[in-house]
Design an enzyme around this catalytic site. Sequence first.
Site, short mmCIF file in Angstrom:
data_model
loop_
_atom_site.label_atom_id
_atom_site.label_comp_id
_atom_site.label_asym_id
_atom_site.label_seq_id
_atom_site.Cartn_x
_atom_site.Cartn_y
_atom_site.Cartn_z
N PRO A 113 48.67 48.03 40.61
CA PRO A 113 47.47 48.70 41.19
C PRO A 113 46.29 48.30 41.64
O PRO A 113 45.56 48.90 42.34
CB PRO A 113 47.21 49.90 40.09
CG PRO A 113 47.61 49.42 38.84
CD PRO A 113 48.72 48.38 39.06
N HIS B 150 65.49 48.27 36.54
CA HIS B 150 64.23 47.31 37.20
C HIS B 150 64.59 47.16 38.92
O HIS B 150 63.64 47.42 39.73
CB HIS B 150 64.39 45.91 36.61
CG HIS B 150 63.11 45.33 36.65
ND1 HIS B 150 62.70 44.31 35.76
CD2 HIS B 150 61.90 45.46 37.70
CE1 HIS B 150 61.56 43.97 36.12
NE2 HIS B 150 60.91 44.55 37.16
N TYR C 39 60.99 39.39 31.89
CA TYR C 39 59.60 38.58 31.81
C TYR C 39 59.62 37.68 30.68
O TYR C 39 59.77 37.76 29.63
CB TYR C 39 58.47 39.71 31.35
CG TYR C 39 58.25 40.97 32.46
CD1 TYR C 39 58.82 40.76 34.00
CD2 TYR C 39 57.69 41.83 32.01
CE1 TYR C 39 58.55 41.68 34.73
CE2 TYR C 39 57.53 43.17 32.95
CZ TYR C 39 57.93 42.89 34.30
OH TYR C 39 57.61 44.26 35.05
N GLY D 219 46.34 45.53 43.40
CA GLY D 219 46.64 44.59 44.49
C GLY D 219 46.91 43.30 44.03
O GLY D 219 46.65 42.14 44.48
N ARG D 220 47.59 43.11 42.78
CA ARG D 220 47.80 41.66 41.86
C ARG D 220 46.64 40.91 41.73
O ARG D 220 46.44 39.73 42.02
CB ARG D 220 48.96 40.95 42.62
CG ARG D 220 50.27 41.55 43.03
CD ARG D 220 51.30 40.85 43.86
NE ARG D 220 52.42 41.63 43.86
CZ ARG D 220 53.38 41.61 43.32
NH1 ARG D 220 53.18 41.04 42.13
NH2 ARG D 220 54.43 42.37 43.58
N GLY D 221 45.39 41.55 41.50
CA GLY D 221 44.18 41.10 41.22
C GLY D 221 43.34 40.94 42.28
O GLY D 221 41.92 41.00 42.15
N PHE D 222 43.73 41.09 43.69
CA PHE D 222 43.07 40.80 44.55
C PHE D 222 41.89 42.02 44.84
O PHE D 222 40.71 41.60 45.18
CB PHE D 222 43.75 41.13 45.91
CG PHE D 222 43.14 40.42 47.28
CD1 PHE D 222 42.95 39.47 47.68
CD2 PHE D 222 42.57 41.48 48.06
CE1 PHE D 222 42.29 38.96 48.62
CE2 PHE D 222 41.83 41.22 49.25
CZ PHE D 222 41.86 40.13 49.66
#
Length: 322
Positions: A210, A130, A59, A212-215
Amino acid sequence: MRTTTLGPGGPEVGVIGLGCMGMSYAYDMAAARDEDTYVSVIRTALDLGVTLIDTADVYGPFTNEELVGRALSGRYRDRAVLATKVGALSRDEQGKPVRAENGRPDHIRRSIDESLQRLGTDHVDLYQLHRVDPEVPIEESVGALAETVAAGKARAIGLSEVDVEQIKRAQTVHPIASVQCELSLWTRDWMHDVLPYCQEQNIAFLPYSPLGRGFLTGRFTSVDDLPQDDVRRRMPRFQQDAFQQNLAMVDRVREIAERIDVTPAQVALAWVLAQGQYVIPIPGTKTPKYLRDNAGAADIQLSESDLEALNALPAPHGGRGN
């Protein structure tokens, strides 16, 4: 916050953790980075009982570990269960952008020392592979991870994005404390095999993304709401046609949220928490507001009818990307 453990013999953690990737990597990369705020978010997380703090060397690369190390300096380190990862690459040896894996033992041995230096600590509580390197037998990679435990540099080891056979092979070398995979209402790929196996083996399961990538928070109504320099714009589910069809899922989550007077994000996280005792989601956020919102999901118990309605949601349109 309610607590659980990383498996029966693992350290105690809040039932919701904090994924730190987005503070340094992948999302909205053109925006200025407010590291003082991010440090405050991590420290506030600890105050709220969000004690599992997850990062990785890739990252940034490297800058996220440095940020987390700054946040956990001094008295904060002992309050955190600190997890980092090794084995995914974003640059080659010449510094060119790549997406690759490196699970070679020599790379892992060198990387743990570099991660500890950036994190400003003498050990991590969880050291995770990873990604599995297709060129290196997983037993060799896990053997090097096991060496970090023997040397006192890690307390336990985990895996990320693995199948059941890979977990079983890893277990022949060293106990596996955790498995990290994407899990949310719109990514349920591992619920039929990996999650049940982890539950059978008392391995903690750490869902990343968790929300949904912000969706699933309901904040986005169009792909145009995403920042221009954002990895999600390249993911199939965020392409305009799929995006619009997937909004029906958000509408159902919002309906439940409004009825029980919570936020859509809290409903999405409560559903993940309902998947098992050692299921510990690690949503990411950069703001105190959403941190508190996520932490509040720990107190929400969805009814059986609500869980059934969420379980019945159809699969999303478009592949998840990676």
